[in-house]
Design a protein around this motif. Structure first.
Motif, short mmCIF file in Angstrom:
data_model
loop_
_atom_site.label_atom_id
_atom_site.label_comp_id
_atom_site.label_asym_id
_atom_site.label_seq_id
_atom_site.Cartn_x
_atom_site.Cartn_y
_atom_site.Cartn_z
N SER A 107 0.81 0.42 10.67
CA SER A 107 1.35 1.20 11.77
C SER A 107 1.02 2.68 11.62
CB SER A 107 2.87 1.02 11.83
OG SER A 107 3.43 1.79 12.86
N GLY A 108 0.63 3.29 12.72
CA GLY A 108 0.39 4.73 12.75
C GLY A 108 -1.02 5.16 12.43
N GLU A 109 -1.86 4.25 12.00
CA GLU A 109 -3.21 4.65 11.59
C GLU A 109 -4.13 4.92 12.78
OE1 GLU A 109 -4.17 3.13 7.11
OE2 GLU A 109 -5.09 2.04 8.77
N ARG A 110 -4.88 6.01 12.66
CA ARG A 110 -5.94 6.33 13.61
C ARG A 110 -7.24 5.66 13.16
NH1 ARG A 110 -3.85 11.12 11.95
NH2 ARG A 110 -5.82 11.47 10.83
N SER A 111 -8.25 5.78 13.99
CA SER A 111 -9.53 5.14 13.66
C SER A 111 -10.13 5.70 12.38
CB SER A 111 -10.51 5.32 14.82
OG SER A 111 -10.74 6.70 15.10
N ASP A 112 -9.99 7.02 12.12
CA ASP A 112 -10.55 7.59 10.89
C ASP A 112 -9.82 7.07 9.65
OD1 ASP A 112 -8.39 9.23 12.04
OD2 ASP A 112 -8.65 10.49 10.27
N GLN A 113 -8.53 6.79 9.79
CA GLN A 113 -7.76 6.26 8.66
C GLN A 113 -8.09 4.79 8.40
OE1 GLN A 113 -4.04 7.50 10.50
NE2 GLN A 113 -3.66 8.92 8.80
N ILE A 114 -8.33 4.05 9.46
CA ILE A 114 -8.75 2.65 9.30
C ILE A 114 -10.11 2.59 8.63
CG2 ILE A 114 -9.39 0.55 10.55
CD1 ILE A 114 -7.27 1.28 12.63
N LEU A 115 -11.00 3.49 9.04
CA LEU A 115 -12.33 3.56 8.42
C LEU A 115 -12.23 3.89 6.93
CD1 LEU A 115 -15.42 3.68 8.54
CD2 LEU A 115 -15.21 6.08 9.29
N LYS A 116 -11.38 4.83 6.59
CA LYS A 116 -11.19 5.21 5.19
C LYS A 116 -10.67 4.04 4.37
CE LYS A 116 -8.87 8.68 2.31
NZ LYS A 116 -7.96 9.88 2.33
N ARG A 117 -9.73 3.30 4.94
CA ARG A 117 -9.18 2.13 4.25
C ARG A 117 -10.24 1.05 4.08
NH1 ARG A 117 -5.43 -1.91 6.47
NH2 ARG A 117 -5.37 -0.67 8.38
N LEU A 118 -11.04 0.86 5.10
CA LEU A 118 -12.11 -0.13 5.04
C LEU A 118 -13.10 0.18 3.92
CD1 LEU A 118 -13.75 -2.51 6.17
CD2 LEU A 118 -14.68 -0.96 7.89
N ASN A 119 -13.37 1.46 3.71
CA ASN A 119 -14.34 1.86 2.69
C ASN A 119 -13.78 1.79 1.27
OD1 ASN A 119 -16.51 2.42 4.42
ND2 ASN A 119 -15.71 4.46 4.88
N LYS A 120 -12.44 1.79 1.13
CA LYS A 120 -11.85 1.86 -0.21
C LYS A 120 -11.08 0.62 -0.65
CE LYS A 120 -11.39 6.90 -0.55
NZ LYS A 120 -10.47 8.02 -0.89
N ASP A 121 -10.64 -0.20 0.29
CA ASP A 121 -9.78 -1.34 -0.03
C ASP A 121 -10.61 -2.57 -0.39
OD1 ASP A 121 -7.98 -3.50 -0.03
OD2 ASP A 121 -6.70 -2.56 1.48
N ASP A 122 -10.65 -2.89 -1.67
CA ASP A 122 -11.45 -4.03 -2.14
C ASP A 122 -10.96 -5.36 -1.57
OD1 ASP A 122 -13.01 -2.31 -3.63
OD2 ASP A 122 -11.87 -2.60 -5.49
N GLU A 123 -9.64 -5.50 -1.49
CA GLU A 123 -9.09 -6.75 -0.96
C GLU A 123 -9.48 -6.95 0.50
OE1 GLU A 123 -4.76 -8.93 -0.14
OE2 GLU A 123 -4.84 -6.94 -1.07
N LEU A 124 -9.41 -5.89 1.26
CA LEU A 124 -9.81 -5.95 2.66
C LEU A 124 -11.29 -6.31 2.79
CD1 LEU A 124 -9.55 -5.50 5.70
CD2 LEU A 124 -9.71 -3.02 5.28
N GLN A 125 -12.11 -5.72 1.97
CA GLN A 125 -13.55 -5.98 2.01
C GLN A 125 -13.85 -7.45 1.69
OE1 GLN A 125 -15.34 -3.14 -0.64
NE2 GLN A 125 -14.80 -1.38 0.64
N ARG A 126 -13.19 -7.98 0.66
CA ARG A 126 -13.40 -9.39 0.31
C ARG A 126 -12.96 -10.32 1.43
NH1 ARG A 126 -11.57 -7.53 -4.82
NH2 ARG A 126 -9.43 -8.18 -4.31
N SER A 127 -11.87 -9.97 2.08
CA SER A 127 -11.38 -10.79 3.18
C SER A 127 -12.35 -10.78 4.36
CB SER A 127 -10.00 -10.30 3.64
OG SER A 127 -9.05 -10.48 2.63
#
Length: 306
Positions: free
Chosen positions: A94-114
């Protein structure tokens, strides 16, 4: 005895001929059953559904606390295709903008594996970007004032799609549009709806440039609410039926005009904030996503694509 047997010989011969020919001739019902089985054999029995995004993916406003539209889509697809499992992973924040989602995508290993193992992916974003843009342009009188914010947003979405495709080159990506939650209280501010439309156009343009990427519009499903008769009916109604209801005269809607200063209730939005969808709103969103997924099921359902 001979006189008794002779008349029935032709009948016996006819019966034997019918039985013999029945064995030689293929039967329609078993053939159809085999064809159905062959089709089902080419279906996956388990599919992996990854949802990435903001509060709409997280399911804020869903009073069942199941996760908004995501489990609704999963359950519907499971029943529609007789699947054993639709495995869902919800990465909504909740509350994330597109730049924050992009940042999470680049750093979150679990998200990347999924994402790497996903059969289909949904993405919700843009609402918080637009909210930030409104805050920065409180006195704006023209939709053109938001063009720079839209371009910045587009760059972020383009990078998100690019990074997602690097992780998974085939899984279809379904991007949900944004909606105007303020329409009923500020129906005369045409510029606000124009900005929302421009924002959605920018998102749809990007999906057209990305392989196996699809835009799912939801503004028309949510911004006016549902007429009373439609909101009282089953939440399983199709989006087409719901959309037809939206075109009715506004006097039929529970969210009609009231005196100045009175907050108008949109019956598909959560009463807690009049911003996020409620259970009915998420069902409308789920219907729209499911229909798009069903139209493109060859991308995520088949074991081997032709």
């Amino acid at each position: 005895m001979k006189k008794f047997i002779t008349p029935i010989i032709p009948a016996v011969v006819a019966v034997l001929a019918f039985v013999f020919l029945s064995f030689l001739s293929p039967k329609a019902a078993p053939r159809l059953k085999v064809e159905a089985n062959n089709q089902n054999q080419n279906y996956k029995q388990t599919v992996h559904f990854v949802a990435l995004g903001d509060s709409l993916t997280q399911g804020v406003g869903d009073e069942t606390n199941r996760g908004g539209f995501v489990p609704l889509v999963a359950d519907s697809l499971k029943n529609e295709y007789g699947l054993s499992t639709v495995q869902t992973e919800n990465f909504g924040v909740s509350g994330e903008r597109s730049d924050q989602i992009l940042k999470r995508l680049n750093k979150d290993d679990e998200l990347q594996r999924s994402l790497e193992s996903a059969d289909m992916i949904t993405l919700t974003l843009g609402g918080n970007d637009l909210l930030q843009a409104f805050q920065k342009n409180m006195t704006a009188t023209s939709a053109k004032k938001f063009n720079s914010s839209i371009k910045k947003y587009q760059k972020n979405v383009e990078k998100i799609l690019t990074e997602t495709r690097k992780l998974n080159k085939d899984a279809p990506i379904y991007i949900l549009g944004i909606y105007n939650p303020y329409y009923l209280n500020f129906p005369d501010i045409d510029e606000m709806q124009q900005v929302v439309d421009n924002w959605n156009d920018a998102t749809e343009e990007l999906t057209g440039d990305t392989r196996n990427s699809y835009f799912v519009p939801v503004n028309d499903l949510l911004y006016k609410g549902l007429p009373e008769s439609s909101s009282d009916s089953s939440s399983e109604s199709s989006t087409e039926a719901s959309t037809r209801e939206f075109s009715k005269d506004s006097t039929e809607q529970t969210s009609g005009q009231t005196s100045e200063g009175t907050t108008v209730r949109n019956n598909v939005l959560y009463d807690g904030d009049n911003f996020h969808p409620n259970n009915l709103g998420y069902q409308l969103m789920a219907n729209a996503v499911k229909e798009e997924m069903m139209e493109t099921n060859d991308l995520w359902l088949l074991k081997e694509r032709k």
